[in-house]
Design an enzyme around this catalytic site. Sequence first.
Site, PDB file in Angstrom:
ATOM      1  N   ASP A  72       0.682  -1.267  -0.142  1.00 28.04           N
ATOM      2  CA  ASP A  72       0.243  -0.036  -0.160  1.00 28.04           C
ATOM      3  C   ASP A  72       0.841   1.336  -0.115  1.00 28.04           C
ATOM      4  OD1 ASP A  72       0.976  -0.651   2.498  1.00 28.04           O
ATOM      5  OD2 ASP A  72      -0.785   0.261   3.579  1.00 28.04           O
TER       6      ASP A  72
ATOM      7  N   GLU B 173      11.283  -4.306  12.187  1.00 33.71           N
ATOM      8  CA  GLU B 173      12.310  -3.767  11.332  1.00 33.71           C
ATOM      9  C   GLU B 173      13.773  -3.783  12.194  1.00 33.71           C
ATOM     10  OE1 GLU B 173       9.740  -2.130  12.033  1.00 33.71           O
ATOM     11  OE2 GLU B 173       8.844  -1.318  10.087  1.00 33.71           O
TER      12      GLU B 173
END
Length: 242
Positions: free
Chosen positions: A104, A187
Site C-alpha cells: 500500500d 524492522e
Amino acid sequence: PLIYVITPTYARPEQIPELTRLGQTLMGVPRVHWVVAEDAHVSNMRVVTYLKHTGLPHTYLLTPMPEEYRNQTMQPKGVANRNGGLAWVRARATEGVVFFADDDNAYDLRLFEEMRYTSRVSMWPVGLIIGSGVSTPVLRNGRFVGWYDAWIGGRTFPVDMAGFAVSVEFLLQRPDALMPFKPGHEEDGFLRSLGISQSDIEFKAAECTQIYVWHTQTKKNYPYSRQILSPKFDGTNLRVLQ
Ligand code: UGA
Ligand code: MN
C-alpha cells in the site's frame, strides 16, 4: 544487480487496486523480481491472474500468519510473508538486493536506483509517517548524527519497513537473520539479526534529504448498496440515509 521486491499482501477489497499501483510502478523498474507473499492458506486467483498480466518476473508464495498471532490485538502484519520471501531469496538468489515493499505504499522509481547498488544495508527517508511526517536517518556533512522518527521506542534502528534494503550476498552470509513476530519491532529486530552497526549503513537519497517513498494508507470505501437501492437516494444524500 537484480532487485528482489518482497511484498506482503492479504485479501481485502483494496488488494487488487494496491497491487495494480505497485505492479505498474515495478513495470518501470529494470531488472526486478517481484516476490508477492500472501497471508493465506490457498492461492488467491485474483492475485495470481493479476501477476501473470503484469508480465513482470514474479513468484507467488503462500505465507499465512501463524494462528497464534491471528488473535492478538497487535498483530505482526506481514512478518510470515517477509520471512517466507527471505527464505525464497536465500534458496534462489546469489546476488542482488532485497527490499520489503508493503503493497500500500507509494514508490518513486528513483528509489529503486538508489537501492540497486547496496553492498551491505542501505537506508533513506520515508514520508507520511504517522506522528512525525517523516522517518529518516539524520546526516550532517555526510555523517550520521541520529534518527528522526515519531517513535524511537528503545530501538537500535528506529526505521520504517520501506526505509532500507539489504544486499543478497550480505544476507546469505547471515543465515540466521530473520524478522521477529514482534509488533513494532519487526524492522529493528530484523536489522539487529543482521548484526550490523552504523558503519555498515549506506545512506542514500542525497544524504537522506530526498523522499522517494511514502507510507500511504488507503481509506476503506464501504459500499452502501442498501442505501443506493433506496428510492430516496439521489446520489447526493448518502450520509442522510445512513
Ligand atoms: C506499519 C508500518 O508502517 C510498516 O512499516 C510495517 O510493515 C507494518 O506496520 C507492519 O506491522 O509490519 P501499516 O500500514 O500499519 O504499516 O501496515 P499494513 O500496510 O496494513 O501491513 C503491512 C503489510 O503486511 C502490507 O503489505 C499488508 O498487505 C500486509 N498484511 C497486513 C498482511 O499480510 N496480513 C495482514 O493481516 C495485514
Ligand atoms: Mn501500510
